[in-house]
Design a protein around this motif. Structure first.
Motif, short mmCIF file in Angstrom:
data_model
loop_
_atom_site.label_atom_id
_atom_site.label_comp_id
_atom_site.label_asym_id
_atom_site.label_seq_id
_atom_site.Cartn_x
_atom_site.Cartn_y
_atom_site.Cartn_z
N VAL A 1 -13.78 1.97 -1.20
CA VAL A 1 -12.67 1.03 -1.35
C VAL A 1 -11.43 1.74 -1.90
CG1 VAL A 1 -11.85 -1.03 -2.59
CG2 VAL A 1 -14.18 -0.96 -1.70
N PHE A 2 -10.28 1.44 -1.32
CA PHE A 2 -8.99 1.87 -1.86
C PHE A 2 -8.41 0.66 -2.60
CE2 PHE A 2 -4.34 3.04 -0.67
CZ PHE A 2 -4.13 3.56 -1.95
N LEU A 3 -8.35 0.77 -3.93
CA LEU A 3 -7.92 -0.34 -4.77
C LEU A 3 -6.62 0.01 -5.46
CD1 LEU A 3 -8.58 -3.08 -6.16
CD2 LEU A 3 -9.92 -1.81 -7.83
N LEU B 1 -2.46 6.42 7.86
CA LEU B 1 -3.16 7.05 6.75
C LEU B 1 -4.24 6.18 6.13
CD1 LEU B 1 -0.11 8.68 4.92
CD2 LEU B 1 -2.00 9.92 6.00
N PHE B 2 -3.98 4.86 6.05
CA PHE B 2 -4.85 4.00 5.25
C PHE B 2 -5.43 2.79 5.96
CE2 PHE B 2 -1.52 5.76 2.44
CZ PHE B 2 -2.31 6.59 1.67
N VAL C 1 0.84 -1.20 0.00
CA VAL C 1 0.00 0.00 0.00
C VAL C 1 0.88 1.25 0.00
CG1 VAL C 1 -1.61 1.38 1.38
CG2 VAL C 1 -2.04 -1.05 1.03
N GLY C 2 1.90 1.27 0.83
CA GLY C 2 2.78 2.43 0.91
C GLY C 2 3.53 2.67 -0.39
N ARG C 3 4.04 1.62 -0.99
CA ARG C 3 4.78 1.78 -2.25
C ARG C 3 3.86 2.18 -3.40
NH1 ARG C 3 6.57 -2.44 -4.22
NH2 ARG C 3 5.80 -4.05 -2.79
N TYR C 4 2.63 1.66 -3.40
CA TYR C 4 1.67 2.05 -4.44
C TYR C 4 1.31 3.52 -4.31
CZ TYR C 4 -2.72 2.38 -7.04
OH TYR C 4 -3.70 2.78 -7.90
#
Length: 340
Positions: free
Chosen positions: A274-276, A214-215, A190-193
């Protein structure tokens, strides 16, 4: 009309709310909370300069406009700026004066950063003001609702025992998995994306703790995650079960609260926010396939709301055809991030 300018004082928020009324845009509702007392940036408090414009009548100043510029710990390469002027005092130079003053303050920021950025909605007075004063779009974002069953479900391989057909009840069990939001593996991708899709406005180096906060933290409303993995492979050949799971190709994090900024009340009430995203090392075709496959699963029976930025190439490739054929729709007006 005699306009005077001063620093923000306690109580200005209430006085301005009486004059301004309800926010005209979602961006205004977000940034009004940034109007606050100026801060020097000491003791971990972000640097901020906030200026109020008063209409002085009979020796009494009535706040009618305000502007703020401040540093951000996330995306530190630019300063956030926001200006709001009462409807009855627009087109009189107040906004221009505030922007000039904020730019002068920005030149004194402790970080040395002086570039400004702001959020506006196309077709609004704020967008026209930004354009007139040289703030140009660097990114756009939309909230999109994807309707149930918009995408055909993918066909996954069966569980890896070498003897079952590909359409049995265990099909996909090796590649589609629930994952705890506290997972280090999930946090990493998630962080790298997030960093990859924000190269245009770098977030800097994100720690595991920052990504969680954050997420993925409970306070964000995150309450579940599902991942799509690469097919596991055995180092000892196809006849031996693999000992490790495949790497994450795509992820979807769902949130308990409706998407902020959604203007479609039916969406806000019934769709899942949604976080995709995907493993940023994937090539374009592989990333699009992974995102599309995972989206087909999470939106199979229920609508989902996604934030779609211009920089999200794989997600755009999966979602924009759905917008064109009516299987997805906008859930909010577009947001532009503008910068000088």
């Amino acid at each position: 009309m005699a306009i005077e300018y001063r620093e923000w004082r306690e109580g200005d928020d209430l006085a301005l709310l009486e004059i301004w009324g309800d926010p005209e845009t979602f961006q205004a509702s977000q940034f009004r909370s940034a109007l606050a007392l100026s801060a020097s940036g000491d003791n971990g408090t972000p640097w901020r300069r906030c200026i109020v414009a008063e209409d002085v009548v009979g020796g009494i100043g009535i706040p009618v406009a305000a502007g703020v510029v401040y540093e951000a710990s996330l995306h530190p390469e630019r300063l956030w700026a926001y200006i709001e002027v009462d409807r009855d005092h627009r087109r009189s130079g107040i906004g221009a004066t505030l922007l000039t003053m904020l730019r002068r303050e920005a030149e004194q920021s402790p970080s040395g950063v002086s570039k400004l950025r702001a959020k506006v909605q196309p077709g609004t007075p704020g967008a026209a003001f930004a354009e007139a004063f040289g703030l140009k779009p660097i990114q756009s974002s939309r909230l999109i609702v994807v309707e149930p069953g918009a995408l055909r479900l993918p066909v996954f391989p069966s569980g890896n025992d070498g003897g079952r057909p590909a359409n049995d009840e265990d099909a996909g069990s090796d590649v589609v998995m629930d994952l705890a939001t506290g997972s280090v593996e999930l946090t990493d991708v998630v962080g790298r994306y997030y960093a990859a899709i924000h190269e245009w406005d770098s977030p800097g180096i994100l720690s595991v703790g920052q990504v969680q906060k954050l997420f993925l933290d409970e306070l964000t409303g995150a309450h579940g995650a599902i991942v799509l993995r690469a097919e596991p492979a055995s180092a000892f050949g196809s006849g031996v079960a693999p000992s490790k799971k495949g790497r994450i190709r795509a992820f979807a994090v769902s949130y308990a609260d409706p998407a902020q900024g959604a203007t479609d009340q039916a969406v806000a009430a019934g769709a899942t926010d949604v976080f995709l995203g995907h493993e940023p090392a994937l090539d374009a075709d592989n990333a699009t396939e992974a995102v599309r496959d995972l989206l087909s699963l999470i939106a199979y029976q229920h609508p989902v709301v996604l934030e779609l930025d211009d920089s999200m190439s794989a997600l755009r490739a999966a979602v924009e055809p759905l917008l064109e054929n009516g299987q997805a729709r906008k859930a909010s007006p577009e947001t532009l991030i503008v910068s000088d």
